[in-house]
Scaffold this motif. Structure first.
Motif, PDB file in Angstrom:
ATOM      1  N   LYS A  72       0.896  -1.175   0.020  1.00 12.15           N
ATOM      2  CA  LYS A  72      -0.042  -0.051  -0.204  1.00 12.15           C
ATOM      3  C   LYS A  72       0.691   1.196   0.149  1.00 12.15           C
ATOM      4  O   LYS A  72       2.142   1.360   0.736  1.00 12.15           O
ATOM      5  CB  LYS A  72      -1.025   0.062   1.157  1.00 12.15           C
ATOM      6  CG  LYS A  72      -1.941  -1.097   1.106  1.00 12.15           C
ATOM      7  CD  LYS A  72      -2.765  -0.914   2.261  1.00 12.15           C
ATOM      8  CE  LYS A  72      -4.000  -2.158   2.329  1.00 12.15           C
ATOM      9  NZ  LYS A  72      -5.000  -1.963   3.443  1.00 12.15           N
ATOM     10  N   PRO A  73       0.381   2.262  -0.436  1.00  6.39           N
ATOM     11  CA  PRO A  73       1.345   3.437  -0.683  1.00  6.39           C
ATOM     12  C   PRO A  73       1.161   4.166   0.860  1.00  6.39           C
ATOM     13  O   PRO A  73       0.500   3.926   1.571  1.00  6.39           O
ATOM     14  CB  PRO A  73       0.254   4.342  -1.527  1.00  6.39           C
ATOM     15  CG  PRO A  73      -0.459   3.683  -2.327  1.00  6.39           C
ATOM     16  CD  PRO A  73      -0.642   2.600  -1.644  1.00  6.39           C
ATOM     17  N   TYR A 105      -5.460   9.538  -3.198  1.00  2.00           N
ATOM     18  CA  TYR A 105      -5.190   9.914  -1.697  1.00  2.00           C
ATOM     19  C   TYR A 105      -6.596  10.322  -1.275  1.00  2.00           C
ATOM     20  O   TYR A 105      -7.167  11.361  -2.126  1.00  2.00           O
ATOM     21  CB  TYR A 105      -4.225  10.515  -1.423  1.00  2.00           C
ATOM     22  CG  TYR A 105      -2.587   9.793  -1.342  1.00  2.00           C
ATOM     23  CD1 TYR A 105      -2.032   9.665   0.019  1.00  2.00           C
ATOM     24  CD2 TYR A 105      -2.165   9.091  -2.435  1.00  2.00           C
ATOM     25  CE1 TYR A 105      -0.937   9.096   0.056  1.00  2.00           C
ATOM     26  CE2 TYR A 105      -0.888   8.300  -2.087  1.00  2.00           C
ATOM     27  CZ  TYR A 105      -0.529   8.415  -0.859  1.00  2.00           C
ATOM     28  OH  TYR A 105       0.848   7.450  -0.863  1.00  2.00           O
ATOM     29  N   PRO A 109      -5.184   5.674   1.224  1.00  2.00           N
ATOM     30  CA  PRO A 109      -4.063   6.394   1.557  1.00  2.00           C
ATOM     31  C   PRO A 109      -4.161   7.748   1.851  1.00  2.00           C
ATOM     32  O   PRO A 109      -5.323   8.234   1.231  1.00  2.00           O
ATOM     33  CB  PRO A 109      -2.988   6.083   0.932  1.00  2.00           C
ATOM     34  CG  PRO A 109      -3.502   5.999  -0.422  1.00  2.00           C
ATOM     35  CD  PRO A 109      -4.857   5.242  -0.178  1.00  2.00           C
ATOM     36  N   ALA A 167       4.475   8.845  -3.131  1.00  2.00           N
ATOM     37  CA  ALA A 167       3.019   8.297  -3.524  1.00  2.00           C
ATOM     38  C   ALA A 167       3.065   7.510  -5.050  1.00  2.00           C
ATOM     39  O   ALA A 167       2.055   6.725  -5.355  1.00  2.00           O
ATOM     40  CB  ALA A 167       2.031   9.228  -3.580  1.00  2.00           C
ATOM     41  N   GLY A 168       4.066   7.283  -5.639  1.00  2.00           N
ATOM     42  CA  GLY A 168       4.238   6.880  -6.724  1.00  2.00           C
ATOM     43  C   GLY A 168       3.614   8.016  -8.015  1.00  2.00           C
ATOM     44  O   GLY A 168       3.220   7.145  -8.976  1.00  2.00           O
TER      45      GLY A 168
END
Length: 523
Positions: free
Chosen positions: A32-33, A123, A191, A409-410
């Protein structure tokens, strides 16, 4: 036979490698982030965090972030004033690029910010506490912000557009609202990125009633340059942020007597000081009066003047400011305990910083704005689960926060973001091409405290500043030999090579960040 065995062995090895790669890919996809808790205070000096400096106060909860993560030893801002600094953090761009160059401007909420980009990536985003950007927050699923600078006691917040007043002390209320969102209001399948932004310890440093007087048994030594004469530094001499001359006894130092006998040179500040007291409810006033009435009585009786008055003001300032910091640290402890109890500590990046540094009597000052070290530097502590522990020495700046959060967060970092991601540093890497200098630009003149407009460059040892607009003055400092910046070397024999090198570096940074100020001034 041997050839067949070799082919078979190679096939088994390839199969194992493929299986291992698939497992790694699946593990990465299932990971998971990380969440982000971005804690920022207003005007918290680096000097008053014990992880950096143990002279004044112990801050064990803030220090915990450093002890379990990293302390950035060379962290700076791009523009040392509240609103513009916040705009730099949100956008990852210098002030001239995000459009919010001073507090008189309007922040364009339609522009790209890291909360918007995180929101698009799935998010949950929230901001609680101080905003101070004139326009309403955008890019947040939840926002509950103080109005303007906010009040320490019984403040008004705007809760997603609805004005509400809360009873209590702003630092405690901000923490409670943030934790309420974490526990009860967010989508826990996503997230999150929480901006927990405190008013404290912004002027006028009003302590919580439970913290009144907690540092009164201490006498703080005056900074060596408290009585600075500003020789060779014209802009420094013309400021209006002197503890001696400009710190108001009623507004800043709480000498709002019931008889209205304490009068100051600024009727506006004096009236504001009395208004802040009148915001309190009876219980708050009772605790406040019990502490301050004897101090007010002593102040009126002693009628201090000259150095005695100046040094009394300094001690009062320090006692109030540090009491406010104690409350901040206690609240950081509450947040860390909440994250730990709710199993969020090990999947959350925790950041602690301030919107800029602050003067604790150095040069005889309070406030910020200048490119001198005490206001240019800002504390920065980060705890990345599984990341580096210790100290980071590289030069970093508050335009770096946005790309850091995005990379974590990618999310692809847009090309127009001017900062650099700190993630490699947090992971313990040492990028060979990391920046060797920083650019700074302050615009708010004429304005409060009368600090002249200036821009400059700082590397690991030297700093070059150009004050412009209504003056044309250059300053050069050797920070190794003169860390207090008392000796302006500009124009002195033997400094020509350093000066020329820094001017070239300045031009390079202005070109890199697309701030052609030199060409504008030449016209």
């Amino acid at each position: 036979m041997e050839k067949k065995q070799a082919i078979l062995l190679a096939g088994v090895t390839a199969l194992a490698a493929t299986s291992s790669a698939c497992q790694a890919k699946q593990k990465a996809e299932n990971k998971k982030p990380l969440n982000i808790v971005f804690i920022m205070t207003d005007d918290h000096s680096l000097q008053t965090i014990s992880a950096y400096d143990k002279r004044f106060i112990q801050t064990p909860n803030i220090d915990r972030i450093a002890n379990e993560g990293v302390l950035f030893a060379n962290s700076f801002v791009a523009n040392s004033i509240s609103g513009p600094s916040r705009a730099c953090m949100l956008t990852g761009k210098h002030s001239h690029k995000n459009g919010f160059i001073d507090n008189n401007h309007h922040f364009d909420g339609a522009q790209q910010t890291f909360p918007k980009l995180l929101q698009k990536a799935g998010y949950q985003t929230a901001v609680v506490g101080k905003w101070h950007l004139t326009s309403n927050p955008t890019g947040f699923d939840y926002w509950n912000i103080l109005i303007g600078q906010g009040d320490y006691y019984n403040p008004f917040f705007i809760d997603n557009g609805v004005k509400k007043q809360y009873t209590g002390y702003a630092t405690n209320i901000t923490t409670e609202l943030a934790l309420d969102w974490l526990g009860n209001k967010r989508d826990k399948n996503k997230p999150f990125c929480l901006l927990l932004h405190h008013k404290a310890p912004h002027r006028t440093w009003m302590p919580d009633t439970c913290d009144l007087g907690m540092f009164d048994d201490k006498v703080y030594p005056l900074p060596a340059n408290f009585y600075d004469k500003y020789e060779g530094r014209l802009a420094a001499a013309q400021q209006e942020m002197s503890i001696i001359e400009d710190m108001d006894e009623v507004y800043d130092l709480k000498m709002a007597d019931k008889e209205n006998e304490v009068r100051t040179k600024s009727k506006g500040l004096e009236g504001a000081g009395r208004a802040m007291y009148n915001r309190m409810n009876p219980d708050q006033k009772a605790a406040w009066d019990k502490y301050y009435d004897p101090i007010i009585k002593d102040f009126k009786e002693k009628k201090r003047t000259g150095k005695e008055l100046a040094e009394w003001k300094y001690q009062r300032y320090m006692h109030d400011y540090l009491s406010v910091i104690h409350s901040v640290d206690r609240n950081i402890g509450v947040v860390l305990e909440y994250l730990e109890k709710n199993n969020l500590l090990e999947n959350t990046l925790i950041v602690y910083t301030s919107d800029q540094g602050f003067y604790m009597g150095e040069h005889g000052w309070f406030d910020k704005r200048f490119m001198y070290e005490e206001s240019f530097r800002t504390p920065l502590l980060m705890r990345l689960p599984g990341g580096k522990k210790g100290k980071v020495d590289q030069l970093v700046q508050n335009i770096d926060y946005a790309p850091t959060f995005l990379e974590l967060a990618g999310v692809n970092i847009p090309n127009d973001i001017q900062g650099e991601s700190l993630l490699p540093l947090l992971e313990g890497k040492k990028p060979g091409d990391w920046r060797s200098s920083l650019y700074y630009h302050f615009y708010e003149y004429p304005g409060e405290h009368a600090v002249k407009r200036h821009y400059g460059v700082r590397d690991s040892r030297y700093k070059l500043i150009h004050f412009y607009n209504d003056i044309d003055v250059w300053e050069l400092y050797d920070l190794k030999e003169d860390p207090s910046e008392m000796n302006n070397l500009y124009g002195k024999p033997g400094t020509e090579k350093i000066t020329n090198r820094l001017k070239e570096e300045l031009k390079k940074l202005q070109k890199q960040y697309d701030d052609p100020i030199e060409s504008k001034l030449a016209k």
